[in-house]
Structure formats: structure tokens, C-alpha cells
Design a protein around this motif. Structure first.
Motif, PDB file in Angstrom:
ATOM      1  N   GLY A 109       0.828  -1.196   0.000  1.00  0.00           N
ATOM      2  CA  GLY A 109       0.000   0.000   0.000  1.00  0.00           C
ATOM      3  C   GLY A 109       0.859   1.241   0.000  1.00  0.00           C
ATOM      4  N   GLN A 110       0.268   2.309  -0.470  1.00  0.00           N
ATOM      5  CA  GLN A 110       0.931   3.608  -0.462  1.00  0.00           C
ATOM      6  C   GLN A 110       1.032   4.102   0.972  1.00  0.00           C
ATOM      7  OE1 GLN A 110      -0.970   6.245  -3.228  1.00  0.00           O
ATOM      8  NE2 GLN A 110       0.119   8.038  -2.512  1.00  0.00           N
ATOM      9  N   LEU A 111       2.021   4.918   1.259  1.00  0.00           N
ATOM     10  CA  LEU A 111       2.110   5.564   2.573  1.00  0.00           C
ATOM     11  C   LEU A 111       1.396   6.907   2.517  1.00  0.00           C
ATOM     12  CD1 LEU A 111       5.176   3.870   2.694  1.00  0.00           C
ATOM     13  CD2 LEU A 111       4.646   4.699   4.958  1.00  0.00           C
ATOM     14  N   THR A 112       0.934   7.370   3.667  1.00  0.00           N
ATOM     15  CA  THR A 112       0.263   8.661   3.735  1.00  0.00           C
ATOM     16  C   THR A 112       1.256   9.778   3.428  1.00  0.00           C
ATOM     17  OG1 THR A 112       0.673   8.791   6.113  1.00  0.00           O
ATOM     18  CG2 THR A 112      -1.446   7.898   5.428  1.00  0.00           C
ATOM     19  N   SER A 113       0.742  10.897   2.988  1.00  0.00           N
ATOM     20  CA  SER A 113       1.617  12.039   2.726  1.00  0.00           C
ATOM     21  C   SER A 113       2.220  12.509   4.049  1.00  0.00           C
ATOM     22  CB  SER A 113       0.844  13.176   2.049  1.00  0.00           C
ATOM     23  OG  SER A 113      -0.182  13.631   2.888  1.00  0.00           O
ATOM     24  N   GLY A 114       3.383  13.103   3.950  1.00  0.00           N
ATOM     25  CA  GLY A 114       4.058  13.590   5.143  1.00  0.00           C
ATOM     26  C   GLY A 114       5.045  12.602   5.734  1.00  0.00           C
ATOM     27  N   VAL A 115       5.025  11.352   5.259  1.00  0.00           N
ATOM     28  CA  VAL A 115       5.994  10.355   5.709  1.00  0.00           C
ATOM     29  C   VAL A 115       7.164  10.382   4.731  1.00  0.00           C
ATOM     30  CG1 VAL A 115       6.439   7.911   6.161  1.00  0.00           C
ATOM     31  CG2 VAL A 115       4.199   8.904   6.722  1.00  0.00           C
ATOM     32  N   ALA A 116       8.370  10.558   5.256  1.00  0.00           N
ATOM     33  CA  ALA A 116       9.578  10.555   4.430  1.00  0.00           C
ATOM     34  C   ALA A 116      10.235   9.182   4.498  1.00  0.00           C
ATOM     35  CB  ALA A 116      10.558  11.619   4.925  1.00  0.00           C
ATOM     36  N   ILE A 117      10.964   8.840   3.463  1.00  0.00           N
ATOM     37  CA  ILE A 117      11.641   7.543   3.454  1.00  0.00           C
ATOM     38  C   ILE A 117      12.604   7.424   4.632  1.00  0.00           C
ATOM     39  CG2 ILE A 117      13.622   7.992   1.950  1.00  0.00           C
ATOM     40  CD1 ILE A 117      12.569   5.319   0.462  1.00  0.00           C
ATOM     41  N   SER A 118      13.151   8.552   5.079  1.00  0.00           N
ATOM     42  CA  SER A 118      14.070   8.544   6.225  1.00  0.00           C
ATOM     43  C   SER A 118      13.341   8.247   7.545  1.00  0.00           C
ATOM     44  CB  SER A 118      14.813   9.876   6.323  1.00  0.00           C
ATOM     45  OG  SER A 118      13.891  10.937   6.499  1.00  0.00           O
ATOM     46  N   ASP A 119      11.995   8.328   7.556  1.00  0.00           N
ATOM     47  CA  ASP A 119      11.200   8.010   8.744  1.00  0.00           C
ATOM     48  C   ASP A 119      10.974   6.510   8.911  1.00  0.00           C
ATOM     49  OD1 ASP A 119      10.813  10.752   9.169  1.00  0.00           O
ATOM     50  OD2 ASP A 119       8.924  10.769   8.039  1.00  0.00           O
ATOM     51  N   LEU A 120      11.275   5.737   7.860  1.00  0.00           N
ATOM     52  CA  LEU A 120      10.913   4.324   7.833  1.00  0.00           C
ATOM     53  C   LEU A 120      12.083   3.415   8.178  1.00  0.00           C
ATOM     54  CD1 LEU A 120       8.817   4.446   4.553  1.00  0.00           C
ATOM     55  CD2 LEU A 120       7.977   4.529   6.916  1.00  0.00           C
ATOM     56  N   ARG A 121      11.764   2.332   8.880  1.00  0.00           N
ATOM     57  CA  ARG A 121      12.745   1.309   9.230  1.00  0.00           C
ATOM     58  C   ARG A 121      12.048  -0.044   9.188  1.00  0.00           C
ATOM     59  NH1 ARG A 121      14.411   5.568  10.315  1.00  0.00           N
ATOM     60  NH2 ARG A 121      16.112   6.585  11.292  1.00  0.00           N
ATOM     61  N   ALA A 122      12.655  -1.009   8.518  1.00  0.00           N
ATOM     62  CA  ALA A 122      12.087  -2.355   8.506  1.00  0.00           C
ATOM     63  C   ALA A 122      11.881  -2.820   9.943  1.00  0.00           C
ATOM     64  CB  ALA A 122      13.010  -3.302   7.755  1.00  0.00           C
ATOM     65  N   GLY A 123      10.751  -3.420  10.211  1.00  0.00           N
ATOM     66  CA  GLY A 123      10.445  -3.908  11.549  1.00  0.00           C
ATOM     67  C   GLY A 123       9.590  -2.968  12.380  1.00  0.00           C
ATOM     68  N   MET A 124       9.399  -1.731  11.919  1.00  0.00           N
ATOM     69  CA  MET A 124       8.590  -0.796  12.702  1.00  0.00           C
ATOM     70  C   MET A 124       7.107  -1.123  12.567  1.00  0.00           C
ATOM     71  SD  MET A 124       8.937   2.749  10.431  1.00  0.00           S
ATOM     72  CE  MET A 124       8.296   3.788  11.703  1.00  0.00           C
ATOM     73  N   LYS A 125       6.328  -0.718  13.557  1.00  0.00           N
ATOM     74  CA  LYS A 125       4.889  -0.960  13.560  1.00  0.00           C
ATOM     75  C   LYS A 125       4.193   0.042  12.641  1.00  0.00           C
ATOM     76  CE  LYS A 125       5.207  -4.341  16.328  1.00  0.00           C
ATOM     77  NZ  LYS A 125       5.213  -5.661  15.721  1.00  0.00           N
ATOM     78  N   MET A 126       3.224  -0.474  11.888  1.00  0.00           N
ATOM     79  CA  MET A 126       2.479   0.337  10.939  1.00  0.00           C
ATOM     80  C   MET A 126       0.988   0.211  11.219  1.00  0.00           C
ATOM     81  SD  MET A 126       4.919   1.585   9.080  1.00  0.00           S
ATOM     82  CE  MET A 126       4.166   2.230   7.589  1.00  0.00           C
ATOM     83  N   GLU A 127       0.241   1.217  10.769  1.00  0.00           N
ATOM     84  CA  GLU A 127      -1.201   1.255  10.969  1.00  0.00           C
ATOM     85  C   GLU A 127      -1.883   1.583   9.652  1.00  0.00           C
ATOM     86  OE1 GLU A 127      -4.492   3.753  13.581  1.00  0.00           O
ATOM     87  OE2 GLU A 127      -2.386   4.292  13.683  1.00  0.00           O
ATOM     88  N   LEU A 128      -3.003   0.916   9.378  1.00  0.00           N
ATOM     89  CA  LEU A 128      -3.782   1.148   8.176  1.00  0.00           C
ATOM     90  C   LEU A 128      -4.729   2.324   8.383  1.00  0.00           C
ATOM     91  CD1 LEU A 128      -5.110  -1.074   5.622  1.00  0.00           C
ATOM     92  CD2 LEU A 128      -6.927  -0.058   6.998  1.00  0.00           C
ATOM     93  N   VAL A 129      -4.828   3.184   7.383  1.00  0.00           N
ATOM     94  CA  VAL A 129      -5.788   4.287   7.388  1.00  0.00           C
ATOM     95  C   VAL A 129      -6.433   4.356   6.011  1.00  0.00           C
ATOM     96  CG1 VAL A 129      -4.557   5.647   9.129  1.00  0.00           C
ATOM     97  CG2 VAL A 129      -4.052   6.009   6.714  1.00  0.00           C
ATOM     98  N   ILE A 130      -7.564   5.000   5.937  1.00  0.00           N
ATOM     99  CA  ILE A 130      -8.213   5.267   4.657  1.00  0.00           C
ATOM    100  C   ILE A 130      -7.932   6.731   4.339  1.00  0.00           C
ATOM    101  CG2 ILE A 130     -10.397   5.345   3.403  1.00  0.00           C
ATOM    102  CD1 ILE A 130      -9.433   2.490   4.169  1.00  0.00           C
TER     103      ILE A 130
END
Length: 152
Positions: A104-125
Motif C-alpha cells: 500500500g501507499q504511505l500517507t503524505s508527510g511520511v519521508a523515506i528517512s522516517d521508515l525502518r524495517a520492523g517498525m509498527k504500521m497502521e492502516l488508514v483510509i
């Protein structure tokens, strides 16, 4: 005074928005309990199962970031690309209960530098695109900490 745009799913039947917390809709084999997304209605794809009996189920809203990337090309429909095209982030998230990967696409405002494999994610519409009459929505992922105001 203009009327508010109607919110419609970009892909009908793949997610639910009429509940307090939106979720993806999948199916579970009644014989072996294997989950499927998108929904399976024909036969169980588990090689050890011959069932053709499924039930529709809401899937986990949370999971673990498995992989991610920046998408630098305009994808096919139902995505409507802005002009000029703007790259966006895509995540592969392993659902908490089902242990399957959903892209799925990530929400706007999230930068690739904010992401790390293994982090918890949440689904939104969230909005995929708007036209003159409708706001077309789809599921997206965001870091779970973003729901409470930022990283902890």
C-alpha cells in the motif's frame, strides 16, 4: 454554496470505511484458516487444502513494516497521477494476525528517512484522488507512532 464531495472507494469491496476503524476486507478458508487479500472466492490457494468454502473477514489494521521504496513512475488505474507526476512511497506490511504481506501507499508527510524495517504500521483510509464530484479513497499505511503524535 457548493456541496461537499461524496467519498467513494477507489476499489469497491476491498476495504470497509463504515466502522470506527477502517480495515481491509479479506477471506479466510473455512477448512484450513488461510487468509487471502484480495478476497478469494474460487478455491483455496493453500497447496495442502482443497476447500472452496470461504468467509469474508476484516483483516488486521496493524502490522510490521517488511519493506518499502519510493515509487518514481506513474502506476496504472485506479491511481490518478498529478501533473507533473510526484513520486510517492510504497510499503509492504506484514499483517499482525494473518502474517501475510499487503502492499500500500504511505500517507503524505511520511519521508523515506522516517521508515525502518520492523517498525509498527497502521492502516488508514485516505484520499487517492479527487474529481469534480467525488473524493476517491484507498487504504494507506502510516507509522503507528504517527497516530499518537510522533515517534516515541
Amino acid at each position: 454554496m457548493s456541496e461537499a464531495k461524496k467519498t467513494v472507494p477507489a476499489i469497491e469491496g476491498w476495504f470497509e470505511t463504515d466502522t470506527k476503524e477502517a480495515h481491509l476486507l479479506g477471506t479466510r478458508c473455512k477448512s484450513c484458516a488461510t487468509y487471502f487479500f484480495p478476497k478469494e472466492t474460487t478455491f483455496c490457494r493453500n497447496p495442502g487444502c482443497e476447500s472452496v468454502d470461504f468467509e469474508e473477514v476484516p483483516l488486521s489494521r496493524t502490522g510490521t513494516l517488511w519493506s518499502f521504496t519510493s515509487n518514481a513512475y506513474a502506476p496504472p488505474a485506479p491511481y490518478v497521477s498529478p501533473e507533473p507526476f510526484v513520486p510517492y512511497l510504497v510499503a509492504a506490511v506484514e499483517l499482525a494476525k494473518e502474517k501475510m504481506i499487503v502492499l500500500g501507499q504511505l500517507t503524505s508527510g511520511v519521508a523515506i528517512s522516517d521508515l525502518r524495517a520492523g517498525m509498527k504500521m497502521e492502516l488508514v483510509i485516505d484520499t487517492l484522488f479527487e474529481d469534480d464530484e467525488n473524493r476517491h479513497v484507498v487504504w494507506k499505511w502510516k507509522p503507528a507512532a504517527a497516530a499518537s503524535g510522533g515517534p516515541k
